[in-house]
Design a protein around this motif. Structure first.
Motif, PDB file in Angstrom:
ATOM      1  N   GLU A   1       0.852  -1.193   0.000  1.00 24.92           N
ATOM      2  CA  GLU A   1       0.000   0.000   0.000  1.00 24.92           C
ATOM      3  C   GLU A   1       0.879   1.231   0.000  1.00 24.92           C
ATOM      4  OE1 GLU A   1      -2.491  -0.045   3.404  1.00 24.92           O
ATOM      5  OE2 GLU A   1      -4.023  -1.291   2.457  1.00 24.92           O
ATOM      6  N   PRO A   2       0.524   2.252  -0.764  1.00 19.19           N
ATOM      7  CA  PRO A   2       1.307   3.488  -0.743  1.00 19.19           C
ATOM      8  C   PRO A   2       1.093   4.251   0.564  1.00 19.19           C
ATOM      9  CG  PRO A   2      -0.104   3.370  -2.693  1.00 19.19           C
ATOM     10  CD  PRO A   2      -0.567   2.316  -1.746  1.00 19.19           C
ATOM     11  N   ARG A   3       1.990   5.173   0.813  1.00 17.69           N
ATOM     12  CA  ARG A   3       1.770   6.075   1.938  1.00 17.69           C
ATOM     13  C   ARG A   3       2.023   7.503   1.466  1.00 17.69           C
ATOM     14  NH1 ARG A   3       6.595   7.716   3.075  1.00 17.69           N
ATOM     15  NH2 ARG A   3       8.423   6.369   2.911  1.00 17.69           N
ATOM     16  N   ALA A   4       1.620   8.450   2.274  1.00 17.91           N
ATOM     17  CA  ALA A   4       1.773   9.848   1.864  1.00 17.91           C
ATOM     18  C   ALA A   4       3.251  10.177   1.709  1.00 17.91           C
ATOM     19  CB  ALA A   4       1.138  10.754   2.906  1.00 17.91           C
ATOM     20  N   LYS A   5       3.553  11.016   0.717  1.00 13.41           N
ATOM     21  CA  LYS A   5       4.967  11.319   0.450  1.00 13.41           C
ATOM     22  C   LYS A   5       5.358  12.717   0.917  1.00 13.41           C
ATOM     23  CE  LYS A   5       5.302   9.862  -3.989  1.00 13.41           C
ATOM     24  NZ  LYS A   5       5.931   9.441  -5.241  1.00 13.41           N
ATOM     25  N   TYR A   6       4.738  13.171   2.008  1.00 10.72           N
ATOM     26  CA  TYR A   6       5.085  14.512   2.466  1.00 10.72           C
ATOM     27  C   TYR A   6       6.545  14.547   2.897  1.00 10.72           C
ATOM     28  CZ  TYR A   6       0.032  14.828   2.379  1.00 10.72           C
ATOM     29  OH  TYR A   6      -1.281  14.775   1.986  1.00 10.72           O
ATOM     30  N   ILE A   7       7.032  13.377   3.309  1.00  6.99           N
ATOM     31  CA  ILE A   7       8.467  13.247   3.509  1.00  6.99           C
ATOM     32  C   ILE A   7       8.961  12.312   2.414  1.00  6.99           C
ATOM     33  CG2 ILE A   7      10.294  12.480   5.061  1.00  6.99           C
ATOM     34  CD1 ILE A   7       8.195  13.130   7.329  1.00  6.99           C
ATOM     35  N   HIS A   8       9.900  12.785   1.597  1.00  5.42           N
ATOM     36  CA  HIS A   8      10.249  12.037   0.394  1.00  5.42           C
ATOM     37  C   HIS A   8      11.016  10.760   0.671  1.00  5.42           C
ATOM     38  CE1 HIS A   8       8.699  14.866  -2.434  1.00  5.42           C
ATOM     39  NE2 HIS A   8       9.206  15.853  -1.726  1.00  5.42           N
ATOM     40  N   THR A   9      10.881   9.829  -0.279  1.00  4.90           N
ATOM     41  CA  THR A   9      11.566   8.552  -0.120  1.00  4.90           C
ATOM     42  C   THR A   9      13.083   8.702  -0.229  1.00  4.90           C
ATOM     43  OG1 THR A   9      11.119   8.164  -2.442  1.00  4.90           O
ATOM     44  CG2 THR A   9       9.708   7.038  -0.874  1.00  4.90           C
ATOM     45  N   VAL A  10      13.550   9.766  -0.882  1.00  9.57           N
ATOM     46  CA  VAL A  10      15.004   9.943  -0.922  1.00  9.57           C
ATOM     47  C   VAL A  10      15.545  10.241   0.473  1.00  9.57           C
ATOM     48  CG1 VAL A  10      15.500  10.583  -3.308  1.00  9.57           C
ATOM     49  CG2 VAL A  10      14.622  12.305  -1.748  1.00  9.57           C
ATOM     50  N   GLU A  11      14.656  10.662   1.391  1.00 12.76           N
ATOM     51  CA  GLU A  11      15.076  10.845   2.778  1.00 12.76           C
ATOM     52  C   GLU A  11      14.619   9.692   3.671  1.00 12.76           C
ATOM     53  OE1 GLU A  11      13.602  14.763   3.162  1.00 12.76           O
ATOM     54  OE2 GLU A  11      15.389  15.552   2.172  1.00 12.76           O
ATOM     55  N   HIS A  12      13.340   9.338   3.525  1.00  9.15           N
ATOM     56  CA  HIS A  12      12.804   8.230   4.315  1.00  9.15           C
ATOM     57  C   HIS A  12      12.094   7.268   3.382  1.00  9.15           C
ATOM     58  CE1 HIS A  12      13.614   9.945   8.282  1.00  9.15           C
ATOM     59  NE2 HIS A  12      13.381  11.115   7.704  1.00  9.15           N
ATOM     60  N   GLY A  13      12.805   6.251   2.956  1.00  7.32           N
ATOM     61  CA  GLY A  13      12.232   5.302   2.005  1.00  7.32           C
ATOM     62  C   GLY A  13      12.176   3.903   2.554  1.00  7.32           C
ATOM     63  N   LEU A  14      12.850   3.012   1.873  1.00  4.95           N
ATOM     64  CA  LEU A  14      12.892   1.614   2.286  1.00  4.95           C
ATOM     65  C   LEU A  14      13.441   1.505   3.709  1.00  4.95           C
ATOM     66  CD1 LEU A  14      12.501  -1.300   1.240  1.00  4.95           C
ATOM     67  CD2 LEU A  14      14.835  -1.205   0.347  1.00  4.95           C
ATOM     68  N   TRP A  15      12.716   0.796   4.570  1.00 10.77           N
ATOM     69  CA  TRP A  15      13.084   0.691   5.989  1.00 10.77           C
ATOM     70  C   TRP A  15      13.446   2.052   6.583  1.00 10.77           C
ATOM     71  CZ3 TRP A  15      15.277  -3.642   3.091  1.00 10.77           C
ATOM     72  CH2 TRP A  15      14.517  -4.808   3.264  1.00 10.77           C
ATOM     73  N   ASP A  16      12.715   3.031   6.098  1.00 11.63           N
ATOM     74  CA  ASP A  16      12.852   4.397   6.611  1.00 11.63           C
ATOM     75  C   ASP A  16      14.203   5.046   6.293  1.00 11.63           C
ATOM     76  OD1 ASP A  16      11.271   6.340   7.690  1.00 11.63           O
ATOM     77  OD2 ASP A  16      12.099   6.120   9.719  1.00 11.63           O
ATOM     78  N   ARG A  17      14.964   4.434   5.407  1.00 10.92           N
ATOM     79  CA  ARG A  17      16.285   4.994   5.094  1.00 10.92           C
ATOM     80  C   ARG A  17      16.247   5.705   3.747  1.00 10.92           C
ATOM     81  NH1 ARG A  17      18.312  -0.506   7.145  1.00 10.92           N
ATOM     82  NH2 ARG A  17      18.791  -0.011   9.309  1.00 10.92           N
ATOM     83  N   PRO A  18      17.204   6.605   3.498  1.00  7.49           N
ATOM     84  CA  PRO A  18      17.232   7.299   2.208  1.00  7.49           C
ATOM     85  C   PRO A  18      17.306   6.295   1.055  1.00  7.49           C
ATOM     86  CG  PRO A  18      18.777   8.302   3.741  1.00  7.49           C
ATOM     87  CD  PRO A  18      18.269   7.059   4.403  1.00  7.49           C
ATOM     88  N   SER A  19      16.411   6.439   0.102  1.00 13.13           N
ATOM     89  CA  SER A  19      16.336   5.462  -0.980  1.00 13.13           C
ATOM     90  C   SER A  19      16.115   6.159  -2.308  1.00 13.13           C
ATOM     91  CB  SER A  19      15.175   4.494  -0.736  1.00 13.13           C
ATOM     92  OG  SER A  19      15.254   3.932   0.557  1.00 13.13           O
ATOM     93  N   ASN A  20      16.932   5.777  -3.269  1.00 15.06           N
ATOM     94  CA  ASN A  20      16.810   6.397  -4.588  1.00 15.06           C
ATOM     95  C   ASN A  20      16.256   5.383  -5.588  1.00 15.06           C
ATOM     96  OD1 ASN A  20      18.019   8.765  -6.478  1.00 15.06           O
ATOM     97  ND2 ASN A  20      18.172   6.780  -7.473  1.00 15.06           N
ATOM     98  N   LEU A  21      15.059   5.701  -6.085  1.00 14.86           N
ATOM     99  CA  LEU A  21      14.390   4.784  -7.015  1.00 14.86           C
ATOM    100  C   LEU A  21      14.421   5.356  -8.428  1.00 14.86           C
ATOM    101  CD1 LEU A  21      12.375   2.290  -7.416  1.00 14.86           C
ATOM    102  CD2 LEU A  21      10.562   3.981  -7.185  1.00 14.86           C
ATOM    103  N   ASN A  22      14.878   4.540  -9.361  1.00 11.85           N
ATOM    104  CA  ASN A  22      14.786   4.921 -10.770  1.00 11.85           C
ATOM    105  C   ASN A  22      14.282   3.749 -11.592  1.00 11.85           C
ATOM    106  OD1 ASN A  22      17.458   7.077 -10.285  1.00 11.85           O
ATOM    107  ND2 ASN A  22      15.652   7.733 -11.396  1.00 11.85           N
ATOM    108  N   ASN A  23      13.775   4.101 -12.738  1.00 14.11           N
ATOM    109  CA  ASN A  23      13.219   3.121 -13.662  1.00 14.11           C
ATOM    110  C   ASN A  23      14.341   2.360 -14.391  1.00 14.11           C
ATOM    111  OD1 ASN A  23      12.680   3.309 -16.903  1.00 14.11           O
ATOM    112  ND2 ASN A  23      11.036   2.298 -15.806  1.00 14.11           N
ATOM    113  N   VAL A  24      14.030   1.205 -14.922  1.00 15.02           N
ATOM    114  CA  VAL A  24      14.978   0.367 -15.657  1.00 15.02           C
ATOM    115  C   VAL A  24      15.704   1.153 -16.764  1.00 15.02           C
ATOM    116  CG1 VAL A  24      15.147  -1.582 -17.278  1.00 15.02           C
ATOM    117  CG2 VAL A  24      13.719  -1.779 -15.243  1.00 15.02           C
TER     118      VAL A  24
END
Ligand SMILES: Cc1cc2nc3c(=O)[nH]c(=O)nc-3n(C[C@H](O)[C@H](O)[C@H](O)COP(=O)(O)O)c2cc1C
Ligand code: SF4
Ligand code: SF4
Ligand code: SF4
Ligand code: SF4
Ligand code: FES
Ligand code: FES
Lengths: 154, 237, 637
Positions: C340-363
């Protein structure tokens, strides 16, 4: 897929393979499903006990993702692609035909347990639309007409 | 401390607070369905939306989740905001046509049901705020009920929609449910919830039935407190 | 295999790879991506193996990915020393002996190849290596060069540079194409900030749909607080009708892996994940093999290329949920929970996977990175158009002659994709629209056929670049049905967390179903419009907030079709069952009796050579008669 000779893999083996890692729950359920072709209730309860994860959380996952089935499936799984490319090439009419010929609705299994009919959204072979996957084999550019002949081969 | 503007008023708040908390402190009413002080907000109902201007960008956010920030401008009653709230209420009234709670809320907000939506008959009064699930998991620690399915088929209940095997009958879910969907039937010595009937424990001192035996056992297991100590009601302790 | 530690080691591997790309003996390659296999490539491969063994020939048999022209698969490429590479199309096991005959005789006759290639492009090395030495052999003069085939003429392959060219099972071939040299350059000659600056300067925008500047995202993630950071590749490719990410993961897995290692170094991450959708078993297998190879070579793991940099990658498999392509849902799913998604008021680059900074890019975003590092930002940004540098891969499917995967410079006019690369609409039918951006996108009508295909122009037109699906529709496609189709898809795929999406999309679907069933009421269209705004503003994640797009864009460009359904109870395209009727044209029917035989309800009658008649009371509108009539005599109205 397992062969007839292969030793029966148990839920315990699968959990062990992932070192009991709770974050691997989806992969564990996938392996269990690969083994039993669906997710038996007893297997979920046993995972819950062995991994000390509440059954509620496992049930949540098992019912959230499309790939999981809590119902026993037939010998052959028919997946009619209902992705956009297949849709514009008449996938809905193919599905109607399958439902008529098998006398079941999408999501059901025939009485003789030979076929389960399901819908998927894009198999990534859009260039061959409309496509149907039966027991892992992709049938490209399928027309309604060819349906009876193809079903006979399974 | 950060300072910002809400409905034209300049306010101050602790960094890390959310807009809803601050609004309430200043007496601004924002309707909500899915947040409760005892569990973390999820942002599921979308009733609490407000408009936030940060720098040049204006957007609709949920006040229960949006963290306050220096210099933001919050409006709680713009047309866009009221439009979302109206849609949410109309959708929920179509989902749960029986719910008096929703009807009362809508009345207060001046919202009529949308006649084009055919009312559902199979969802009871549950708006899927998920407060019960969170209470059972995070507050009680029993994880007896959960969500299942996806989209319009999402449901609250025990695994396999059977009678709950791990429920301790504490009733926390029923107390927290905003729409009275969860039915808890109590007589003196018995309590029925989630398809189970629980025996109640009489207080060792006053004899009043005060809690399900299973709940006390659960607490005893968890905390190591012997059952004899737990068998006394709050007023006699 | 020993570890690669130095430039010299890498050069050695490249030399081995080159010898297998352009070998000194004959090589036969079969296009064995999923689409190739589905059209019969495995049988062809087996037949080739058998024939080669039977005749005791010294021929290398190899597998490769998909070049893109899926409509002519199975594809077999033949490369003989010093000769052009020849591509045989629609090969069947039966045709194999003839192809082998031609190889043995060294002359082409009879079964002609579709095109030839005289040289191979090595993008990352900025050079072309010849297959052909000397003049074109006489027998091959009549065979078009690949660059002259209209499908390929306007294409430019960067992200898919190796797909269909190299053997996806060989890391050496990847290295020979210049692979992992960018990694060596990044790790030994560049500071993390320099890499980020280079990616920013290249203007690379995320290819997953949003078009966010990749370099800026990396920079934010690099600056975010935390010891442990993650890089993640989004291989969920949920848009139905799109398969470019599958093609890259299957056909050139190392390009994604190399891009991710470079990104990880720039961001300061030591662990990465590739999230692949459940429906792509071959992609998972090819990625897994590639990861193992990279680890063996010391390109993953501890002390990569002897530089002291540690990084490893794991594959996470999806389990069938479109919403898991959304960044927060994807990360929740990677954590082993319901996505399930969650609100992104705090970005995933700061709090992402396991609450750690995470950078997601497409293939595709990741696959571009090695090319940018090797050729430089200037080169990359010189391709494409303003604010949209580089290329974009699309899957051109639906009612189009040349179905396949195409990679074009950004800013190419849509017309060129449809009519030149795609070869126009089959059966002399009229073009109606192209749908881009998947379920969150929209339809572009004929009046926008000249539109520049880039992020911003498509957005302004009410559609979206999306991840790259391009579904072409002709006059027999009903636009109301298409809107209903996407809304139905989204209703099914909505995670159900928030009210506007779960309940709103469900209600929209109800209304659209009524319209298609001939039960539309006055005011329905207006209600759809007003609901749309509430859903856009109210939904928690982008699945919901873009859900109304298919409705809004079809309403914008094809409102008349809605009116026809609601007011006149007609489906002009002849799709919506409740609103159509099948009959036989007196003029065209030859009385051949084919439809009569095929009709499943036996409701067609007629004597031979006389016009047939359909019994309307029994007709279930299945369309078989129309599909089977060779004289186009079945009328749908
Ligand atoms: C419902 C939904 C589905 C998505 N599906 C995908 C997907 O399949 N693949 C993808 O790369 N991005 C997908 N995205 C976009 C991602 O959330 C994300 O923006 C993207 O992966 C970032 O990579 P990029 O910046 O390289 O494009 C989806 C977004 C939404 C809201
Ligand atoms: S009554 Fe049962 S389901 Fe409800 S909160 Fe208590 S333990 Fe959980
Ligand atoms: S049962 Fe009540 S508390 Fe639980 S999700 Fe439904 S409305 Fe919320
Ligand atoms: S918008 Fe839809 S998919 Fe996104 S959180 Fe809400 S219900 Fe889930
Ligand atoms: S549409 Fe189908 S049922 Fe109707 S006449 Fe044609 S073949 Fe027969
Ligand atoms: S739409 Fe059917 S395979 Fe993609
Ligand atoms: S109270 Fe904020 S979303 Fe429900």
């Amino acid at each position: 897929m397992k062969t007839a000779k292969a030793k029966k893999i148990t839920v315990k083996d699968i959990i062990k393979k992932y070192g009991g890692d709770k974050t691997a729950m989806i992969a564990i359920l996938q392996d269990v499903q690969e083994e039993f072709r669906y997710l038996p209730k007893a297997a979920l309860s046993s995972i819950s006990k062995q991994m000390e994860v509440p059954l509620t959380r496992i049930y949540e996952i098992a019912t959230f993702y499309n790939a999981f089935s809590l119902k026993q499936r037939g010998k052959n799984l028919i997946e009619v692609c209902a992705g956009t490319a297949c849709h514009v090439q008449g996938a809905a009419r193919l599905m109607d035909r399958m439902e008529r010929d098998l006398a079941i609705k999408c999501g059901e299994t025939t009485k003789d347990k030979m076929f389960s009919l399901e819908e998927v959204r894009c198999l990534g072979c859009c260039s061959l639309a409309p496509v149907v996957r039966i027991s892992g084999n992709i049938h490209p550019n399928l027309t309604q007409d060819e349906v009876p002949k193809i079903l006979k081969n399974y | 401390m950060v300072s910002f503007i809400i409905d034209g008023k300049k306010v101050e708040a602790e960094a890390g607070a959310n807009v809803l908390q601050v609004a309430r402190k200043y007496g601004i009413v924002i309707p909500t369905l899915c947040c409760h002080e005892s569990v973390a907000p999820s942002g599921a109902c979308r009733l609490c939306v407000v408009e936030v201007k940060k720098g040049k960008r204006t957007r609709i956010v949920t006040s229960c989740l949006y963290p306050v920030d220096e210099g933001i401008v919050v409006e709680t009653k713009t047309d866009r905001v009221l439009n979302v709230r109206r849609l949410v209420m109309q959708l929920l009234m179509a989902r749960c046509p029986e719910s008096e709670v929703l009807k009362d809320m809508a009345k207060e907000m001046g919202i009529e049901p949308q006649p084009a939506f055919h009312p559902d008959t199979d969802k009871g009064k549950c708006v899927l705020c998920r407060l019960c699930v969170k209470a059972c998991e995070d507050v009680v620690g029993a994880s007896a009920i959960g969500l299942s399915g996806r989209g319009k088929n999402k449901k609250v209940g025990a695994p396999f929609m059977e009678d709950s095997k791990t429920c301790i009958g504490c009733g926390a879910c029923a107390y927290i449910c905003p729409t009275e969907h969860i039915i808890m039937e109590s007589t003196d010595s018995k309590r029925k919830i989630w398809g189970r009937t629980f025996k109640m424990q009489p207080c060792d001192k006053c004899g009043r039935y005060f809690a399900p035996v299973d709940q006390l056992k659960f607490i005893s297991d968890k905390t190591g407190t012997p059952m004899t100590e737990l068998a006394v009601c709050m007023s006699c302790k | 295999m020993s570890k690669i530690n130095t430039l010299e080691d890498l050069n050695k591997a490249a030399k081995r790879g080159l010898e297998s790309i352009i070998p000194s003996k004959t090589k036969v390659m079969v296009g064995m991506a999923t689409s190739g296999i589905a059209s019969g490539a495995q049988e062809v491969y087996n037949a080739l193996a058998e024939e080669i063994k039977k005749r005791k020939l010294d021929i290398i048999l190899s597998k490769t990915g998909a070049m893109g022209m899926d409509c002519i698969e199975p594809l077999v490429d033949v490369l003989q020393p010093n000769k052009p590479r020849l591509a045989y199309s629609k090969v069947t096991a039966k045709k194999v002996p003839e192809i082998i005959d031609q190889i043995v005789k060294g002359a082409v006759n009879g079964n002609k190849p579709a095109y030839r290639m005289d040289e191979e492009e090595f993008i990352c090395l900025n050079e072309n290596k010849p297959y052909l030495k000397g003049p074109v052999p006489k027998d091959l003069e009549g065979i078009p060069k690949i660059g002259d085939v209209s499908f390929y003429k306007k294409q430019m392959k960067l992200a898919t540079r190796n797909c269909g060219m190299i053997n996806y099972e060989s890391i050496d071939e990847y290295i020979a194409k210049g692979g992992y040299f960018s990694l060596l350059k990044a790790l030994t000659k560049m500071q993390p900030d320099e890499i980020i600056d280079e990616v920013i300067a290249s203007g690379l925008r995320g290819r997953g749909g949003g078009g966010f500047q990749a370099g800026i995202k990396w920079q934010t993630c690099r600056r975010a607080h935390g010891d442990i950071k993650y890089v993640i590749c989004n291989g969920d490719e949920g848009d139905p009708g799109a398969y470019m990410d599958r093609s890259v993961m299957e056909g050139d897995p190392h390009s994604v892996i190399e891009g991710m290692i470079i990104g990880a170094y720039a961001i300061g991450s030591s662990q990465g994940f590739i999230y692949v959708r459940n429906e792509y078993p071959l992609a998972v297998a090819n990625l897994q093999r590639a990861l193992d190879q990279a680890r063996e070579y010391g390109l993953l793991g501890k002390n990569i290329l002897n530089t002291g940099f540690d990084f490893d990658l794991k594959i996470g498999k999806g389990a069938g949920a479109f919403v898991c392509g959304e960044s927060t849902a994807l990360m929740t799913s990677l954590e082993g929970k319901a996505g399930e998604p969650r609100a992104k008021y705090i970005h995933t680059v700061e709090h992402g996977l396991w609450d750690r900074p995470s950078n997601l890019n497409n293939v595709e975003t990741w696959a571009n990175v090695p090319a940018i590092i090797s050729r430089g930002a200037k080169w990359f940004s010189s391709i494409g158009c303003k604010n949209n540098s580089g290329t974009k891969v699309f899957c051109l499917v639906g009612k189009i002659n040349n179905i396949g995967m195409v990679e074009v410079p950004m800013g190419i006019p849509l017309k060129e994709i449809i009519y030149e690369i795609g070869g126009g609409i089959p059966g002399g039918k009229k073009y109606k629209a192209v749908q881009t951006g998947g379920p969150s996108g929209g339809c572009l009508p004929d009046s926008l056929i000249d539109i520049s295909v880039d992020f911003d122009s498509l957005w302004d037109a009410g559609s979206m670049m999306g991840s790259g699906g391009m579904i072409v529709m002709d006059e027999t496609t009903c636009m109301v049905d298409i809107a209903r189709y996407f809304i139905d898809f989204l209703e099914f795929e909505s995670c159900g967390k928030c009210v506007p999406c779960r309940e709103g999309v469900y209600r929209m679907n109800e209304i659209l179903n009524d319209i298609c069933d001939g039960k539309g009421k006055a005011g329905d269209v207006e209600l759809l419009e007003s609901m749309s705004q509430g859903i856009v503003d109210g939904a928690l994640c982008a699945l919901g907030s873009t859900a109304a797009n298919p409705v809004l864009s079809t309403l914008k460009y094809f409102r008349d079709e809605y009116v026809a359904h609601v007011r006149d109870k007609k489906c002009p395209a002849g799709v919506c069952k409740a609103l159509i009727r099948f009959s036989v044209s007196d003029e065209k029917c030859t009385g051949c009796g084919v439809c009569l035989k095929k009709c499943p309800t036996e409701c067609i009658s007629g004597e031979k050579k006389k016009t047939h008649v359909i019994d309307q009371t029994k007709c279930i509108k299945c369309g078989v008669c129309k599909e089977s009539c060779k004289f186009d005599a079945i009328i749908v109205e």
